[in-house]
Design a protein around this motif. Structure first.
Motif, mmCIF file in Angstrom:
data_model
loop_
_atom_site.group_PDB
_atom_site.id
_atom_site.type_symbol
_atom_site.label_atom_id
_atom_site.label_comp_id
_atom_site.label_asym_id
_atom_site.label_seq_id
_atom_site.Cartn_x
_atom_site.Cartn_y
_atom_site.Cartn_z
ATOM 1 N N ALA A 26 19.893 -0.060 -20.445
ATOM 2 C CA ALA A 26 19.226 -0.863 -19.415
ATOM 3 C C ALA A 26 18.101 -1.711 -19.976
ATOM 4 O O ALA A 26 17.683 -2.680 -19.367
ATOM 5 N N GLY A 27 17.567 -1.346 -21.144
ATOM 6 C CA GLY A 27 16.442 -2.079 -21.706
ATOM 7 C C GLY A 27 15.171 -1.804 -20.917
ATOM 8 O O GLY A 27 14.924 -0.693 -20.462
ATOM 9 N N TRP A 28 14.368 -2.842 -20.729
ATOM 10 C CA TRP A 28 13.128 -2.692 -19.974
ATOM 11 C C TRP A 28 13.423 -2.555 -18.477
ATOM 12 O O TRP A 28 14.306 -3.235 -17.951
ATOM 13 N N LYS A 29 12.703 -1.685 -17.820
ATOM 14 C CA LYS A 29 12.873 -1.475 -16.394
ATOM 15 C C LYS A 29 11.518 -1.190 -15.766
ATOM 16 O O LYS A 29 10.547 -0.875 -16.451
ATOM 17 N N VAL A 30 11.458 -1.308 -14.461
ATOM 18 C CA VAL A 30 10.222 -1.068 -13.708
ATOM 19 C C VAL A 30 10.443 0.136 -12.803
ATOM 20 O O VAL A 30 11.405 0.160 -12.025
ATOM 21 N N THR A 31 9.585 1.127 -12.911
ATOM 22 C CA THR A 31 9.683 2.322 -12.079
ATOM 23 C C THR A 31 8.616 2.272 -10.997
ATOM 24 O O THR A 31 7.507 1.778 -11.216
ATOM 25 N N MET A 32 8.962 2.781 -9.826
ATOM 26 C CA MET A 32 8.040 2.792 -8.691
ATOM 27 C C MET A 32 7.972 4.203 -8.109
ATOM 28 O O MET A 32 9.010 4.870 -7.965
ATOM 29 N N ASP A 33 6.787 4.642 -7.800
ATOM 30 C CA ASP A 33 6.570 5.889 -7.069
ATOM 31 C C ASP A 33 5.879 5.538 -5.756
ATOM 32 O O ASP A 33 4.883 4.811 -5.737
ATOM 33 N N PHE A 34 6.406 6.071 -4.670
ATOM 34 C CA PHE A 34 5.883 5.749 -3.345
ATOM 35 C C PHE A 34 5.014 6.889 -2.811
ATOM 36 O O PHE A 34 5.152 8.047 -3.230
ATOM 37 N N THR A 35 4.154 6.544 -1.884
ATOM 38 C CA THR A 35 3.408 7.567 -1.159
ATOM 39 C C THR A 35 4.379 8.313 -0.245
ATOM 40 O O THR A 35 5.528 7.897 -0.062
ATOM 41 N N SER A 36 3.938 9.414 0.327
ATOM 42 C CA SER A 36 4.826 10.185 1.206
ATOM 43 C C SER A 36 5.280 9.342 2.398
ATOM 44 O O SER A 36 6.449 9.376 2.798
ATOM 45 N N LYS A 37 4.367 8.549 2.941
ATOM 46 C CA LYS A 37 4.724 7.675 4.055
ATOM 47 C C LYS A 37 5.642 6.551 3.593
ATOM 48 O O LYS A 37 6.621 6.195 4.255
ATOM 49 N N THR A 78 0.817 -1.216 0.000
ATOM 50 C CA THR A 78 0.000 0.000 0.000
ATOM 51 C C THR A 78 0.848 1.262 0.000
ATOM 52 O O THR A 78 0.336 2.353 -0.256
ATOM 53 N N ASP A 79 2.148 1.123 0.280
ATOM 54 C CA ASP A 79 3.035 2.285 0.253
ATOM 55 C C ASP A 79 3.491 2.630 -1.161
ATOM 56 O O ASP A 79 4.112 3.672 -1.380
ATOM 57 N N VAL A 80 3.204 1.742 -2.126
ATOM 58 C CA VAL A 80 3.538 2.014 -3.530
ATOM 59 C C VAL A 80 2.374 2.753 -4.163
ATOM 60 O O VAL A 80 1.250 2.237 -4.210
ATOM 61 N N ASP A 81 2.634 3.954 -4.645
ATOM 62 C CA ASP A 81 1.579 4.749 -5.270
ATOM 63 C C ASP A 81 1.263 4.228 -6.663
ATOM 64 O O ASP A 81 0.106 4.030 -7.021
ATOM 65 N N LYS A 82 2.292 3.997 -7.468
ATOM 66 C CA LYS A 82 2.095 3.434 -8.805
ATOM 67 C C LYS A 82 3.405 2.840 -9.290
ATOM 68 O O LYS A 82 4.484 3.189 -8.816
ATOM 69 N N ALA A 83 3.286 1.926 -10.228
ATOM 70 C CA ALA A 83 4.462 1.309 -10.845
ATOM 71 C C ALA A 83 4.154 1.074 -12.314
ATOM 72 O O ALA A 83 3.011 0.849 -12.697
ATOM 73 N N SER A 84 5.182 1.140 -13.144
ATOM 74 C CA SER A 84 4.984 0.953 -14.572
ATOM 75 C C SER A 84 6.250 0.384 -15.194
ATOM 76 O O SER A 84 7.359 0.542 -14.667
ATOM 77 N N ALA A 85 6.081 -0.296 -16.314
ATOM 78 C CA ALA A 85 7.195 -0.856 -17.078
ATOM 79 C C ALA A 85 7.537 0.089 -18.213
ATOM 80 O O ALA A 85 6.657 0.478 -18.989
ATOM 81 N N LEU A 86 8.803 0.461 -18.321
ATOM 82 C CA LEU A 86 9.248 1.407 -19.340
ATOM 83 C C LEU A 86 10.468 0.838 -20.049
ATOM 84 O O LEU A 86 11.244 0.065 -19.472
ATOM 85 N N PHE A 87 10.652 1.270 -21.290
ATOM 86 C CA PHE A 87 11.846 0.887 -22.041
ATOM 87 C C PHE A 87 12.819 2.050 -22.039
ATOM 88 O O PHE A 87 12.470 3.165 -22.417
#
Length: 593
Positions: free
Chosen positions: A295-306, A280-289
């Motif tokens: 690096a090729g394909w990677k996964v990015t994560m954005d967290f909530t403030s907490k 629940t602390d992960v706000d959103k995640a996405s797969a990007l090239f």
């Protein structure tokens, strides 16, 4: 005068080339359909049958009132996004009663993968790795660095694994962060396991990753620690039953054992510290090239403030340690889906996991990170197979109704437009072929499934497409009523018809887009089909109907307004222009004059 004449010819264009272009496109799409092996559209569960899963919600320990409409609706939304995350798969997720959720997965979908996505109901946790080794292997061995990554999605198959050597980096500082890969398997002895656990006997886990692996193992006398070490020693992750029981019933605040699959298809076992970050602390995640680096394909994560504060704290502690204690495990349903390492504290509130990801692997991990935290625990109450008998009868009735409607439209076109109806019928056939081929290709491409509402959308599109032809024909007939011949009438009537067609199709497409966004399930199939056929209507009218009309306007049958052409001036209320004749006057005898 020569230049305007060329200009007029230019406005008429070269209709032969335009027709050739669209015919080449149709042949290419058809060839792609046969080459892919998917020569028929994928059918939805109401037409082809499929799998129906009933999930029963259960309260988690200490949460007696967790089963409520809010949590159930949240769970439905998360599951719906999981199974439909890659496109229009037409899977249905809905509540039944107060504590059940029904998931219908159409035939032709990877039902096992979708079932795993739906059945992954436990919460997502980020836990520090205390020690790890290949299950059944030599704990003192040190395999290749690439084996450190594990990304099993809960599948038993060796092919469903994360083959990346994961690395977590702060987006703001990723360009300067070190890239040293840790050892993949267990580089720590049993002593390191004991000392790591002994260093932090409290359930908070605040320092479990920072303990020194060189401490004396004899210092550990805690019964809980000894029990955990015994479980780890006895754990055989190659057995499905052992994987299912690993970490069963363990609270987030306690250390645990877990299994995961490495890049070589081997099952690996772990001892993990208490959970430091929750899903629940992960706000959103996405797969990007990564188009800028290698690096090729990677996964990015954005967290909530907490969550950003928690993540910064744990990565700061992990970065001080050696492998594997500088890794954190992403655990879903008690199974490690990835175990990236860190080399510095990540304080920016966002991070990325990079490595040798394939696109599907990156998207699967991003999907689990985005929707991995369900508010309830669910168990499969039943799994049944759905037949398509009722849907087949409804489809047959719908196709009969569509055929009757299409026949009536054709009869009207022939009776009213006569020769022009041939252009309309040919355009309808081209639109039908393109719609069928594209639907067949969209099945394997984005998971599109044709259900009954989608068939209704295709039937409605017949009227929309026929309306575009009628608008064009009527503009041409209006020009003829004003006394123009056919070729100028076609070119003068087209701009006016074009504006009307575009406005009409834009309104239809906008309605379909809004309907697709605000609805779910079968209604989305209707909206998607309506929007697709509306776009194809524009393509057919611009690249087939208009060029074909331009070519036929040069033919004597249409140009001279044959009574069966549909462009007869008499039938349109226009008298043909009077032909001027020369009168031969008698010669004048100039001599007599």
């Amino acid at each position: 005068m020569a230049a305007p004449k060329k200009g007029r010819q230019g406005t008429q264009g070269r209709p032969g080339r335009t027709l050739a272009l669209i015919l080449i496109a149709i042949v290419a799409l058809t060839g792609g359909m046969f080459a892919s092996g998917h020569t028929t559209p994928r059918l939805g569960i109401d037409l082809a049958g499929g799998t129906s899963i009933t999930l029963q919600a259960k309260n988690e320990p200490g949460q007696k009132n967790a089963i409520n409409p809010t949590n159930m609706n949240t769970a439905v939304d998360i599951m719906n996004r999981r199974v439909n995350g890659l496109g229009v798969t037409e899977a249905e997720v809905q509540t039944q009663g107060d504590s059940n959720i029904i998931v219908n997965i159409p035939k032709g979908t990877n039902s096992e993968q979708a079932r795993e996505q739906v059945g992954t109901t436990a919460k997502l946790y980020f836990r520090p790795v205390l020690t790890t080794e290949v299950s059944g292997g030599d704990p003192t061995a040190s395999p290749s660095p690439s084996a450190s990554s594990s990304a099993s999605t809960g599948s038993d198959k060796d092919t469903d694994k994360d083959k990346a050597t994961d690395k977590a980096t702060d987006k703001a500082t990723s360009s300067s962060s070190p890239s040293t890969s840790p050892s993949a398997s267990s580089s720590t002895q049993g002593r390191a396991v004991t000392d790591a656990l002994k260093a932090d006997p409290t359930p908070s886990g605040s320092g479990s990753a920072a303990s020194s692996p060189s401490a004396s193992p004899s210092a550990s006398t805690d019964p809980a620690t000894a029990k955990l070490q015994a479980e780890y020693t006895a754990l055989d992750c190659t057995k499905k039953t052992a994987r299912a029981k690993a970490g069963d019933g363990v609270k987030a605040a306690d250390p645990t054992v877990a299994c995961g699959q490495n890049s070589q298809g081997q099952w690996q076992k772990y001892i993990l510290g208490p959970a430091e970050v929750e899903g629940t602390d992960v706000d959103k995640a996405s797969a990007l090239f990564d188009t800028q680096g290698a690096a090729g394909w990677k996964v990015t994560m954005d967290f909530t403030s907490k969550g950003a504060k928690k993540f910064a704290s744990i990565t700061g502690k992990l970065a001080q340690n050696q492998s594997p204690q500088n890794q954190f495990a992403i655990v879903l349903d008690g199974e490690v889906v990835s175990d990236p390492f860190v080399s510095q504290a990540l304080t920016g509130g966002s991070a990325e996991i990079s490595g040798s990801f394939k696109q599907q692997e990156a998207e699967d991990l991003a999907n689990m990170l985005s929707y991995g935290a369900l508010p309830l625990t669910f168990t499969e109450a039943s799994v049944t197979t759905v037949t398509a008998a009722l849907g087949g009868e409804q489809l047959e009735a719908g196709l009969i109704a569509g055929a009757i409607g299409l026949a009536l439209v054709i009869i009207y076109l022939v009776a009213y437009y006569r020769g022009l109806s041939l252009i309309a019928i040919a355009s309808l056939l081209v639109s039908a072929v393109m719609t069928y081929v594209i639907m067949s290709l969209l099945g394997p491409a984005i998971g599109f499934a044709l259900n009954l509402p989608a068939v209704c959308g295709a039937i409605v599109a017949i009227g929309i497409t026929a309306d575009s032809f009628i608008v064009f024909f009527e503009r041409i007939r209006d020009e003829i009523r004003e006394g123009r011949t056919l070729r100028p009438a076609v070119e003068r009537g087209w701009p006016r018809a074009r504006r009307t067609i575009l406005v009409s199709d834009f309104v239809s497409f906008l309605a379909a887009a809004v309907l697709f966004v605000v609805t779910v399930g079968k209604v989305q199939g209707f909206a998607f089909t309506l929007g697709l056929t509306t776009l194809l209507d524009v393509v057919v009218v611009f690249f087939f109907t208009k060029p074909l009309m331009t070519i036929l306007a040069r033919k004597k049958f249409f140009a001279e307004g044959h009574s069966w052409s549909g462009l007869d001036p008499k039938r349109l209320g226009v008298q043909p222009p009077l032909r001027r004749t020369r009168r031969v006057s008698a010669p004048v005898d100039t001599k007599e004059a």
